[in-house]
Design an enzyme around this catalytic site. Structure first.
Site, short mmCIF file in Angstrom:
data_model
loop_
_atom_site.label_atom_id
_atom_site.label_comp_id
_atom_site.label_asym_id
_atom_site.label_seq_id
_atom_site.Cartn_x
_atom_site.Cartn_y
_atom_site.Cartn_z
N GLU A 128 54.80 24.52 23.95
CA GLU A 128 56.20 24.11 23.93
C GLU A 128 57.07 25.10 23.17
O GLU A 128 58.24 25.30 23.50
CB GLU A 128 56.31 22.72 23.28
N THR A 180 66.12 24.15 27.47
CA THR A 180 66.03 23.46 26.19
C THR A 180 66.52 24.34 25.04
O THR A 180 67.22 23.88 24.13
CB THR A 180 64.57 23.04 25.92
#
Length: 306
Positions: A128, A180
């Site tokens: 991530e 993101t």
């Protein structure tokens, strides 16, 4: 066992007021991943998707997560990682986390199931970090644990599984991309204490509502004073979609992850389908392509494709 195929689910992170701490897994959509042990120590990405995915091991979230696992394993081992991606990158429903979490769960099974779920989350967080620039667990946590999870802390890592009532989730994904990393840049590093207090009350109320099967408390707590006001301006028709979905009967909802997907919760499938119709009408009217999903909460997370 030298080969395994798993299904890795989409996830909704932040859960309105629970920025970086609350998330849940969906039954649809999901990625399909096949991992095979190699005779050497190479980690190779095989893209079976319609989307461009990084093939360099150091740049792909799945291989980065697996490299973290292999380093902790302490022995030279290699994998072919075959990815059939059904969760569009940049959709806000955990595309990168499905790859990172799915890869480490599958690799762990092939190595004899030696790591526990919390450790697998830790590996997946390294993946991530490649995608978003931060190690967060509110997507990979529910992806691996299933259901609704609370990330009480990431240092040290502390993940709590939460029970919840039966909830239906309607998601609309307007066909724009929000990274993101970009969505994080627009957030303010400091907040007013009065806003933080209201946010803490909603997080506590949402957790209590989930544990007590209290739909009204869940509905009252689905309000975000800190993140949504900043990020919602990036999503066309966000305010209208949310308001009219609530008028249609939804309990409430908000931005899924960093967007652009919007999720709304309902007590029953009929309401969830009506919310889907409402969402579709809005985006059809403004002329923006979109995809919709109606799902339930996935209580098991990643599973073998048997």
């Amino acid at each position: 066992m030298n080969e395994i195929t798993i299904l890795s689910p989409a996830t909704v992170a932040n859960f309105v007021c629970g920025y970086d701490v609350l998330g849940f897994a969906l039954n649809e959509p999901y990625d399909e991943m096949t991992l095979r042990l190699r005779d050497d120590s190479e980690i190779k990405i095989i893209n079976k998707s319609d989307y461009d995915l990084p093939l360099e091991p150091e740049k792909n979230v799945a291989s980065v997560a697996v490299m973290s696992l292999v380093e902790r394993f302490g022995k030279k081992v290699g994998f072919d990682i075959e990815i059939t991606k059904n969760i569009k990158p940049g959709s806000g429903i955990g595309s990168s986390s499905a790859s990172a979490a799915g890869a480490v769960v599958a690799a762990n099974i092939l190595l004899g199931d030696i790591f526990d779920k919390k450790t697998l989350v830790d590996f997946a967080m390294d993946g991530e970090n490649i995608a978003s620039g931060s190690r967060h667990a509110d997507n990979v946590g529910p992806c691996i644990y299933g259901g609704v999870t609370l990330v009480r802390s990431i240092n040290p890592l502390d993940i709590v599984s939460l029970s919840s009532p039966e909830l239906f989730v309607t998601i609309v994904h307007p066909q724009i991309e929000i990274k993101t990393s970009d969505a994080r840049k627009i957030l303010q590093p400091r907040v007013f204490l009065k806003d933080a207090i209201k946010q803490w009350g909603n997080v506590a109320g949402l957790v209590a509502g989930l544990l007590q099967n209290d739909y009204e408390l869940i509905s009252r707590s689905l309000e975000d004073f800190l993140i949504e006001p900043k990020r919602s301006i990036l999503i066309p028709a966000f305010d209208e979609v949310k308001q009219k979905s609530i008028e249609t009967g939804s309990l409430g909802g908000g931005i899924s992850g960093s967007g652009p997907s919007i999720f709304m919760l309902s007590k029953d499938e009929k309401t969830a389908r009506n919310v889907e119709k409402t969402m579709s009408e809005i985006y059809t009217r403004i002329g923006l392509d979109f995809h919709t999903y109606v799902s339930t909460i996935n209580k098991y997370g990643i599973k073998n494709d048997e």
